[in-house]
Design a protein around this motif. Structure first.
Motif, PDB file in Angstrom:
ATOM      1  N   ALA A 160      46.880  43.484 -79.694  1.00 58.79           N
ATOM      2  CA  ALA A 160      47.392  44.695 -80.334  1.00 58.79           C
ATOM      3  C   ALA A 160      46.820  45.885 -79.575  1.00 58.79           C
ATOM      4  N   PRO A 161      47.460  47.039 -79.681  1.00 66.64           N
ATOM      5  CA  PRO A 161      46.927  48.216 -78.993  1.00 66.64           C
ATOM      6  C   PRO A 161      45.502  48.535 -79.447  1.00 66.64           C
ATOM      7  N   PHE A 162      44.684  49.013 -78.526  1.00 65.65           N
ATOM      8  CA  PHE A 162      43.330  49.429 -78.863  1.00 65.65           C
ATOM      9  C   PHE A 162      42.901  50.556 -77.934  1.00 65.65           C
ATOM     10  N   THR A 163      41.842  51.234 -78.327  1.00 64.50           N
ATOM     11  CA  THR A 163      41.142  52.172 -77.455  1.00 64.50           C
ATOM     12  C   THR A 163      39.664  51.815 -77.510  1.00 64.50           C
ATOM     13  N   LEU A 164      39.107  51.436 -76.357  1.00 63.60           N
ATOM     14  CA  LEU A 164      37.691  51.105 -76.251  1.00 63.60           C
ATOM     15  C   LEU A 164      37.084  51.991 -75.165  1.00 63.60           C
ATOM     16  N   THR A 165      35.850  51.707 -74.788  1.00 63.33           N
ATOM     17  CA  THR A 165      35.152  52.485 -73.770  1.00 63.33           C
ATOM     18  C   THR A 165      34.815  51.577 -72.597  1.00 63.33           C
ATOM     19  N   ASN A 166      35.161  52.011 -71.389  1.00 68.55           N
ATOM     20  CA  ASN A 166      34.891  51.149 -70.231  1.00 68.55           C
ATOM     21  C   ASN A 166      33.485  51.364 -69.681  1.00 68.55           C
ATOM     22  N   GLN A 167      33.171  50.645 -68.605  1.00 64.84           N
ATOM     23  CA  GLN A 167      31.814  50.667 -68.060  1.00 64.84           C
ATOM     24  C   GLN A 167      31.427  52.019 -67.459  1.00 64.84           C
ATOM     25  N   ASP A 168      32.399  52.891 -67.281  1.00 60.17           N
ATOM     26  CA  ASP A 168      32.115  54.238 -66.793  1.00 60.17           C
ATOM     27  C   ASP A 168      32.033  55.253 -67.929  1.00 60.17           C
ATOM     28  N   GLY A 169      32.085  54.756 -69.164  1.00 56.14           N
ATOM     29  CA  GLY A 169      32.000  55.635 -70.320  1.00 56.14           C
ATOM     30  C   GLY A 169      33.288  56.340 -70.662  1.00 56.14           C
ATOM     31  N   LYS A 170      34.403  55.905 -70.104  1.00 58.07           N
ATOM     32  CA  LYS A 170      35.687  56.562 -70.319  1.00 58.07           C
ATOM     33  C   LYS A 170      36.545  55.786 -71.325  1.00 58.07           C
ATOM     34  N   PRO A 171      37.313  56.491 -72.157  1.00 62.86           N
ATOM     35  CA  PRO A 171      38.220  55.805 -73.077  1.00 62.86           C
ATOM     36  C   PRO A 171      39.235  54.971 -72.300  1.00 62.86           C
ATOM     37  N   THR A 172      39.448  53.766 -72.752  1.00 61.83           N
ATOM     38  CA  THR A 172      40.392  52.856 -72.095  1.00 61.83           C
ATOM     39  C   THR A 172      41.281  52.236 -73.153  1.00 61.83           C
ATOM     40  N   ARG A 173      42.577  52.360 -72.953  1.00 64.17           N
ATOM     41  CA  ARG A 173      43.544  51.853 -73.929  1.00 64.17           C
ATOM     42  C   ARG A 173      44.240  50.598 -73.402  1.00 64.17           C
ATOM     43  N   TRP A 174      44.591  49.731 -74.309  1.00 58.89           N
ATOM     44  CA  TRP A 174      45.352  48.532 -73.957  1.00 58.89           C
ATOM     45  C   TRP A 174      46.642  48.922 -73.236  1.00 58.89           C
ATOM     46  N   ASP A 175      47.258  49.989 -73.712  1.00 56.80           N
ATOM     47  CA  ASP A 175      48.522  50.417 -73.124  1.00 56.80           C
ATOM     48  C   ASP A 175      48.358  51.093 -71.766  1.00 56.80           C
ATOM     49  N   ASP A 176      47.122  51.352 -71.355  1.00 53.13           N
ATOM     50  CA  ASP A 176      46.896  51.864 -69.995  1.00 53.13           C
ATOM     51  C   ASP A 176      47.346  50.847 -68.949  1.00 53.13           C
ATOM     52  N   TYR A 177      47.425  49.590 -69.363  1.00 49.28           N
ATOM     53  CA  TYR A 177      47.742  48.516 -68.427  1.00 49.28           C
ATOM     54  C   TYR A 177      49.186  48.026 -68.565  1.00 49.28           C
TER      55      TYR A 177
ATOM     56  N   GLN B  19      26.283  46.398 -79.866  1.00 49.59           N
ATOM     57  CA  GLN B  19      24.969  47.013 -80.092  1.00 49.59           C
ATOM     58  C   GLN B  19      24.180  47.113 -78.787  1.00 49.59           C
ATOM     59  N   ARG B  20      24.232  46.050 -77.973  1.00 45.97           N
ATOM     60  CA  ARG B  20      23.460  46.047 -76.727  1.00 45.97           C
ATOM     61  C   ARG B  20      24.310  46.341 -75.505  1.00 45.97           C
ATOM     62  N   ASP B  21      25.586  46.016 -75.564  1.00 47.29           N
ATOM     63  CA  ASP B  21      26.446  46.196 -74.391  1.00 47.29           C
ATOM     64  C   ASP B  21      26.988  47.622 -74.320  1.00 47.29           C
ATOM     65  N   THR B  22      26.124  48.515 -73.866  1.00 43.76           N
ATOM     66  CA  THR B  22      26.519  49.892 -73.628  1.00 43.76           C
ATOM     67  C   THR B  22      27.331  49.959 -72.335  1.00 43.76           C
ATOM     68  N   PRO B  23      28.026  51.041 -72.078  1.00 47.28           N
ATOM     69  CA  PRO B  23      28.736  51.160 -70.802  1.00 47.28           C
ATOM     70  C   PRO B  23      27.827  50.954 -69.593  1.00 47.28           C
ATOM     71  N   ALA B  24      26.607  51.489 -69.638  1.00 50.07           N
ATOM     72  CA  ALA B  24      25.692  51.340 -68.504  1.00 50.07           C
ATOM     73  C   ALA B  24      25.318  49.883 -68.273  1.00 50.07           C
ATOM     74  N   VAL B  25      25.102  49.135 -69.353  1.00 48.28           N
ATOM     75  CA  VAL B  25      24.771  47.713 -69.222  1.00 48.28           C
ATOM     76  C   VAL B  25      25.969  46.959 -68.659  1.00 48.28           C
ATOM     77  N   LEU B  26      27.161  47.250 -69.181  1.00 50.48           N
ATOM     78  CA  LEU B  26      28.369  46.584 -68.691  1.00 50.48           C
ATOM     79  C   LEU B  26      28.636  46.898 -67.217  1.00 50.48           C
ATOM     80  N   LYS B  27      28.324  48.116 -66.803  1.00 50.86           N
ATOM     81  CA  LYS B  27      28.646  48.541 -65.431  1.00 50.86           C
ATOM     82  C   LYS B  27      27.973  47.655 -64.386  1.00 50.86           C
ATOM     83  N   SER B  28      26.696  47.402 -64.564  1.00 54.36           N
ATOM     84  CA  SER B  28      25.997  46.553 -63.595  1.00 54.36           C
ATOM     85  C   SER B  28      26.403  45.095 -63.740  1.00 54.36           C
TER      86      SER B  28
END
Length: 222
Positions: free
Chosen positions: A54-71, A124-133
């Motif tokens: 389903a459509p969503f808006t989350l945050t990517n590893q660069d801290g930017k909003p990312t939507r399912w429909d972006d793809y 809780q632990r997977d912040t954008p910075a953690v995901l990025k690396s």
């Protein structure tokens, strides 16, 4: 999932809206049973027509909003996991992305139409910075997505993913049990098939080998 996958018996009670044949398939994948979704002779993926996503808006590893429909217009290879997973998540991701790299080499134009992504079940632990690396260690095109606890709960429900943090109040070191269901969605965002992953119960067969992921992508990405 090496001791951390959700028990297949919980799926029917939590997900009553899914047809029983699909539940059986999903449960089997969660436990790693015959994870090779490309092994059948059918010309249609086993998830065609399933109510997943389903459509969503989350945050990517660069801290930017990312939507399912972006793809829109791209195939989406979706893996749910978390960066602190000690065993199966990193192994699955490594092998899936190795297969994807082979696909890039063999079919670069088709591979350009595929967006791989990791959606965290541990916001809780997977912040954008953690995901990025973390995602950078697997492939430069792998996108990591996180969000609030409420956002992740909704996305998991929409994508038929079961997860459960195994922790006591205030604990910082804990595991997250979760279903093991890597999905391929088509360019319209509709589910196609389950990406191959290894079954730990079959030591003599490697269902999730990179070559099998390659064959899977060659079969379904058009």
């Amino acid at each position: 999932m090496a001791g951390h996958a959700m028990n297949k018996d919980v799926a029917p009670s939590i997900l009553p809206s899914i047809a029983l044949p699909f539940l059986a398939l999903l449960a089997a994948c969660n436990m790693g049973a015959d994870g090779n979704a490309s092994s059948g002779d059918s010309e249609q993926g086993e998830l065609i027509g399933a109510r997943i996503g389903a459509p969503f808006t989350l945050t990517n590893q660069d801290g930017k909003p990312t939507r399912w429909d972006d793809y829109k217009g791209q195939y989406r290879l979706v893996y749910f996991g978390y960066t602190y997973c000690p065993d199966v998540c990193p192994v699955d991701l490594q092998r899936i992305m190795q297969g994807f790299s082979k696909f890039e080499q063999a079919r670069p134009a088709l591979a350009a139409k595929v967006q791989p992504m990791l959606i965290s079940v541990d916001p809780q632990r997977d912040t954008p910075a953690v995901l990025k690396s973390y995602v950078a260690a697997f492939h430069p095109r792998l996108t990591g997505l996180t969000g609030t606890k409420e956002q992740i709960a909704k996305v998991a429900k929409d994508f038929v993913v079961i997860y459960n943090p195994e922790k006591s109040d205030g604990a910082t070191d804990y595991m997250v049990s979760h279903s093991r269901t890597p999905y391929l969605f088509d360019s319209d965002g509709k589910p196609v098939a389950l990406v191959p992953v290894d079954d730990p119960a079959t030591a003599d067969v490697d269902e999730g080998a990179p070559d099998k992921v390659l064959a899977f992508l060659e079969k379904w990405v058009k």
